[in-house]
Design an enzyme around this catalytic site. Structure first.
Site, PDB file in Angstrom:
ATOM      1  N   SER A 138       0.851  -1.192   0.000  1.00 27.82           N
ATOM      2  CA  SER A 138       0.000   0.000   0.000  1.00 27.82           C
ATOM      3  C   SER A 138       0.880   1.233   0.000  1.00 27.82           C
ATOM      4  O   SER A 138       2.013   1.204   0.497  1.00 27.82           O
ATOM      5  CB  SER A 138      -0.894   0.019   1.249  1.00 27.82           C
ATOM      6  OG  SER A 138      -1.598   1.244   1.352  1.00 27.82           O
ATOM      7  N   TYR A 151      -2.619  -0.640  10.429  1.00 22.00           N
ATOM      8  CA  TYR A 151      -2.621  -0.989   9.010  1.00 22.00           C
ATOM      9  C   TYR A 151      -1.301  -0.597   8.360  1.00 22.00           C
ATOM     10  O   TYR A 151      -0.685  -1.394   7.642  1.00 22.00           O
ATOM     11  CB  TYR A 151      -3.790  -0.298   8.311  1.00 22.00           C
ATOM     12  CG  TYR A 151      -3.865  -0.565   6.825  1.00 22.00           C
ATOM     13  CD1 TYR A 151      -4.314  -1.788   6.349  1.00 22.00           C
ATOM     14  CD2 TYR A 151      -3.489   0.412   5.906  1.00 22.00           C
ATOM     15  CE1 TYR A 151      -4.397  -2.040   4.983  1.00 22.00           C
ATOM     16  CE2 TYR A 151      -3.566   0.171   4.542  1.00 22.00           C
ATOM     17  CZ  TYR A 151      -4.016  -1.046   4.089  1.00 22.00           C
ATOM     18  OH  TYR A 151      -4.091  -1.301   2.731  1.00 22.00           O
TER      19      TYR A 151
END
Length: 270
Positions: A138, A151
């Site tokens: 990501s 995350y």
């Protein structure tokens, strides 16, 4: 339809929907035999797509499930050439609200899962002398949205895992890379946008975060994964490739200084 992956067997974890489904279908487009491993049994797609994909139950948080899944793939197809570690989840909570259970769950899905998948797939790739592992990281491995501490930590960990695997497995003919998506138009992200009363404003401003002037599509992530999985990227390993419309490359400016730039993005092209 092409043949860039003809004769190859590819695993896509979390491939029942969203980016994972787009990846699975794109690899199948190039003649790969694609195995989708997912907890969900959501096979909503056109029949042509389903005929090209094999679905098997997989829980990436459980080592026994991963071991059984890999054994089943080998029993059915006899080899594994490509592993796409796509399964993932996110929790929106401040550090005060996050629990140890939240942290452990994200680590189990987003980081421990890719590690265990590689652990059980690599021996087979080593046996055939070639393999490509593509992790889905990501842009939040480089920059972080509010309330995404856990995350971001898992995705930064995925990036580190990619580096380690590329170094350790290179001599065995196995490459490992990571694709880092920007904001992608998935069902999950659309649901998040729809919570805002002015959806059109949110969509416009999301597009303006990306210098190309729009958000991305799952197929654009799938195209990058395909390239990394194919022999066309045979000398590429250990890379974190951002597919984000240059979002992570633009330095933030005060809005008053950014107006001219934003206006150019929204100006109709002649």
């Amino acid at each position: 339809m092409g043949n860039r992956l003809s004769g190859k067997v590819a695993i896509v974890t979390g491939g029942n929907r969203g980016i994972g489904r787009a990846i699975a279908e794109r690899l199948a487009d190039e003649d790969a035999m694609v195995v989708v491993g997912d907890l969900r049994d959501d096979r909503s797609a056109d029949s042509g797509s389903l005929e090209r994909l094999t679905f098997m139950s997989l829980d990436v948080t459980k080592e026994a499930s991963i071991r059984a899944f890999v054994d089943d793939v080998l029993q059915k197809f006899g080899r594994i050439d490509v592993l796409v570690n796509n399964a993932g989840m996110v929790i929106h909570k401040s550090i005060d609200e996050q629990t140890a259970e939240d942290w452990d769950r994200l680590m189990a899905v987003n980081l421990r899962g890719p590690f265990l998948m590689a652990k059980y797939v690599v021996p087979e790739m080593r046996r055939i002398g070639v393999g490509a592992i593509v992790n889905i990281g990501s842009v939040e491995g480089f920059m972080v949205n509010p309330w995404h501490t856990a995350y971001a930590a898992t995705k930064a960990g995925v990036h580190g895992l990619t580096l380690g695997l590329s170094v350790d497995l290179g001599p065995d003919g196995i490459r490992c890379n990571t694709v880092c998506p920007g904001w992608i138009d998935t069902e999950l992200n659309r649901a998040y946008v729809e919570l805002h009363p002015d959806r059109s404003l949110v969509e416009r401003e999301l597009g303006q975060l990306h210098p190309v002037g729009r958000i991305g599509t799952p197929k654009e992530i799938a195209n990058a994964v395909l390239w990394l999985a194919s022999d066309e990227s045979s000398f590429v390993s250990g890379e974190m490739i951002a597919v984000d419309g240059a979002r992570t490359k633009k330095i933030s400016l005060p809005s008053i200084l950014d107006e001219e730039y934003r206006a150019k993005l929204t100006k109709p092209q002649s």
